[in-house]
Write a protein that holds these residues in place. Sequence first.
Motif, PDB file in Angstrom:
ATOM      1  N   PRO A 227      20.197  19.849 -45.736  1.00 21.06           N
ATOM      2  CA  PRO A 227      21.461  19.111 -45.655  1.00 21.06           C
ATOM      3  C   PRO A 227      22.368  19.647 -44.549  1.00 21.06           C
ATOM      4  O   PRO A 227      22.177  20.749 -44.030  1.00 21.06           O
ATOM      5  CB  PRO A 227      22.089  19.360 -47.032  1.00 21.06           C
ATOM      6  CG  PRO A 227      21.552  20.698 -47.446  1.00 21.06           C
ATOM      7  CD  PRO A 227      20.159  20.779 -46.879  1.00 21.06           C
ATOM      8  N   ASP A 228      23.354  18.834 -44.206  1.00 17.31           N
ATOM      9  CA  ASP A 228      24.426  19.248 -43.285  1.00 17.31           C
ATOM     10  C   ASP A 228      23.928  19.638 -41.898  1.00 17.31           C
ATOM     11  O   ASP A 228      24.524  20.492 -41.227  1.00 17.31           O
ATOM     12  CB  ASP A 228      25.233  20.406 -43.878  1.00 17.31           C
ATOM     13  CG  ASP A 228      25.854  20.048 -45.225  1.00 17.31           C
ATOM     14  OD1 ASP A 228      26.270  18.888 -45.377  1.00 17.31           O
ATOM     15  OD2 ASP A 228      25.895  20.916 -46.109  1.00 17.31           O
ATOM     16  N   LEU A 229      22.855  19.005 -41.440  1.00 20.96           N
ATOM     17  CA  LEU A 229      22.400  19.228 -40.078  1.00 20.96           C
ATOM     18  C   LEU A 229      23.315  18.501 -39.099  1.00 20.96           C
ATOM     19  O   LEU A 229      23.795  17.410 -39.373  1.00 20.96           O
ATOM     20  CB  LEU A 229      20.963  18.722 -39.901  1.00 20.96           C
ATOM     21  CG  LEU A 229      19.856  19.423 -40.694  1.00 20.96           C
ATOM     22  CD1 LEU A 229      18.549  18.687 -40.504  1.00 20.96           C
ATOM     23  CD2 LEU A 229      19.723  20.876 -40.266  1.00 20.96           C
ATOM     24  N   THR A 230      23.541  19.103 -37.936  1.00 18.42           N
ATOM     25  CA  THR A 230      24.251  18.399 -36.876  1.00 18.42           C
ATOM     26  C   THR A 230      23.304  17.348 -36.282  1.00 18.42           C
ATOM     27  O   THR A 230      22.074  17.421 -36.480  1.00 18.42           O
ATOM     28  CB  THR A 230      24.683  19.364 -35.763  1.00 18.42           C
ATOM     29  OG1 THR A 230      23.509  19.865 -35.100  1.00 18.42           O
ATOM     30  CG2 THR A 230      25.494  20.525 -36.319  1.00 18.42           C
ATOM     31  N   PRO A 231      23.837  16.350 -35.560  1.00 14.51           N
ATOM     32  CA  PRO A 231      22.956  15.383 -34.904  1.00 14.51           C
ATOM     33  C   PRO A 231      21.899  16.052 -34.023  1.00 14.51           C
ATOM     34  O   PRO A 231      20.730  15.645 -34.019  1.00 14.51           O
ATOM     35  CB  PRO A 231      23.916  14.526 -34.081  1.00 14.51           C
ATOM     36  CG  PRO A 231      25.169  14.549 -34.885  1.00 14.51           C
ATOM     37  CD  PRO A 231      25.254  15.946 -35.435  1.00 14.51           C
ATOM     38  N   PHE A 232      22.291  17.090 -33.285  1.00 18.56           N
ATOM     39  CA  PHE A 232      21.318  17.772 -32.422  1.00 18.56           C
ATOM     40  C   PHE A 232      20.237  18.442 -33.258  1.00 18.56           C
ATOM     41  O   PHE A 232      19.044  18.398 -32.919  1.00 18.56           O
ATOM     42  CB  PHE A 232      22.027  18.807 -31.553  1.00 18.56           C
ATOM     43  CG  PHE A 232      21.128  19.453 -30.522  1.00 18.56           C
ATOM     44  CD1 PHE A 232      20.790  18.781 -29.364  1.00 18.56           C
ATOM     45  CD2 PHE A 232      20.604  20.721 -30.731  1.00 18.56           C
ATOM     46  CE1 PHE A 232      19.948  19.355 -28.417  1.00 18.56           C
ATOM     47  CE2 PHE A 232      19.769  21.311 -29.799  1.00 18.56           C
ATOM     48  CZ  PHE A 232      19.445  20.619 -28.635  1.00 18.56           C
ATOM     49  N   GLN A 233      20.607  19.059 -34.367  1.00 15.44           N
ATOM     50  CA  GLN A 233      19.624  19.715 -35.240  1.00 15.44           C
ATOM     51  C   GLN A 233      18.711  18.703 -35.916  1.00 15.44           C
ATOM     52  O   GLN A 233      17.524  18.976 -36.122  1.00 15.44           O
ATOM     53  CB  GLN A 233      20.356  20.552 -36.293  1.00 15.44           C
ATOM     54  CG  GLN A 233      21.044  21.787 -35.730  1.00 15.44           C
ATOM     55  CD  GLN A 233      21.986  22.440 -36.724  1.00 15.44           C
ATOM     56  OE1 GLN A 233      22.469  21.796 -37.664  1.00 15.44           O
ATOM     57  NE2 GLN A 233      22.258  23.729 -36.526  1.00 15.44           N
ATOM     58  N   ARG A 234      19.229  17.535 -36.256  1.00 15.11           N
ATOM     59  CA  ARG A 234      18.386  16.501 -36.862  1.00 15.11           C
ATOM     60  C   ARG A 234      17.237  16.102 -35.938  1.00 15.11           C
ATOM     61  O   ARG A 234      16.146  15.764 -36.402  1.00 15.11           O
ATOM     62  CB  ARG A 234      19.219  15.253 -37.178  1.00 15.11           C
ATOM     63  CG  ARG A 234      19.946  15.286 -38.500  1.00 15.11           C
ATOM     64  CD  ARG A 234      20.456  13.893 -38.857  1.00 15.11           C
ATOM     65  NE  ARG A 234      21.151  13.856 -40.123  1.00 15.11           N
ATOM     66  CZ  ARG A 234      21.524  12.745 -40.736  1.00 15.11           C
ATOM     67  NH1 ARG A 234      21.269  11.559 -40.166  1.00 15.11           N
ATOM     68  NH2 ARG A 234      22.154  12.784 -41.896  1.00 15.11           N
ATOM     69  N   ARG A 235      17.473  16.116 -34.644  1.00 13.91           N
ATOM     70  CA  ARG A 235      16.444  15.694 -33.696  1.00 13.91           C
ATOM     71  C   ARG A 235      15.207  16.603 -33.741  1.00 13.91           C
ATOM     72  O   ARG A 235      14.133  16.204 -33.298  1.00 13.91           O
ATOM     73  CB  ARG A 235      17.027  15.650 -32.273  1.00 13.91           C
ATOM     74  CG  ARG A 235      18.032  14.531 -32.071  1.00 13.91           C
ATOM     75  CD  ARG A 235      18.769  14.642 -30.747  1.00 13.91           C
ATOM     76  NE  ARG A 235      19.769  13.603 -30.574  1.00 13.91           N
ATOM     77  CZ  ARG A 235      19.639  12.512 -29.816  1.00 13.91           C
ATOM     78  NH1 ARG A 235      18.530  12.324 -29.126  1.00 13.91           N
ATOM     79  NH2 ARG A 235      20.606  11.629 -29.731  1.00 13.91           N
ATOM     80  N   SER A 236      15.376  17.822 -34.256  1.00 13.34           N
ATOM     81  CA  SER A 236      14.249  18.752 -34.374  1.00 13.34           C
ATOM     82  C   SER A 236      13.679  18.795 -35.784  1.00 13.34           C
ATOM     83  O   SER A 236      12.704  19.510 -36.031  1.00 13.34           O
ATOM     84  CB  SER A 236      14.693  20.170 -33.968  1.00 13.34           C
ATOM     85  OG  SER A 236      15.157  20.190 -32.641  1.00 13.34           O
ATOM     86  N   ALA A 237      14.277  18.050 -36.718  1.00 14.96           N
ATOM     87  CA  ALA A 237      13.812  18.059 -38.105  1.00 14.96           C
ATOM     88  C   ALA A 237      12.518  17.257 -38.229  1.00 14.96           C
ATOM     89  O   ALA A 237      12.295  16.292 -37.486  1.00 14.96           O
ATOM     90  CB  ALA A 237      14.884  17.480 -39.015  1.00 14.96           C
TER      91      ALA A 237
END
Length: 254
Positions: A227-237
Amino acid sequence: MTPLLELNHVTYAYHSKSGETYALSDISFQVQEGEFIAVIGPSGCGKSTLLSLIAGLLTPEEGRILLNGSSPKTQKEKIGYMLQKDLLFEWRTVYRNVILGLEIQRRLTKETKENIEKMLKDYGLWRFRDARPSELSGGMRQRAALIRTLALNPRLLLLDEPFSALDFQTRLSVCDDVTGILRSQKKTAVLVTHDLSEAVSMADRVIVLSKRPAKIRKVLPLHFEQPDLTPFQRRSAPEFNDYFNLLWKELNDA
């Protein structure tokens, strides 16, 4: 739970001497308080028309739109609208740009000034408050435009491709900034974008529209294990590529 925004069987057509052109057909969805919705679809399908209807700038041919249970036309002060261009005035300083809406609505008080000053400090623009827009980077200009919009304390924020004029690196950074600001202030937002990566990285749900006249092809809730990933972090999820590919297929089949 009563939704903040509700569209029920909304249809809209543009009229001219040569006839009528339907832009939207039987659009229905709800947006809950604090939710971030992204709307995607083929070019020219009516995404910006949809935002204009929600903002109360246009009236549906059929169906109805409710903001907190009433027509948006009677509550325009509760809606913030960010366009593709920041529309900052060069003859005004950054500070005088961000207070413009408050000046127009005669709501410039000690309390609203303090709120403006806090946002300028929180979002890295305090040192540039006396600068002109031409002295700012593209990302800083968008943050200034966002502060100007948030200064009016809208219940609903409409975002019409506000990052499209930015270069890729700045766009990634500003997406993080804007999403962080909206979530920290618990704002409800509807984003129109052509960028699938942007939609997946920022939104809670993605609404996919068909070709004109646009209908809803799919509503895709986005769930990330962390949870609570930034947009930039989501791109690596790990979930990111699956959602991107699913939306890509929907658009290509539209």
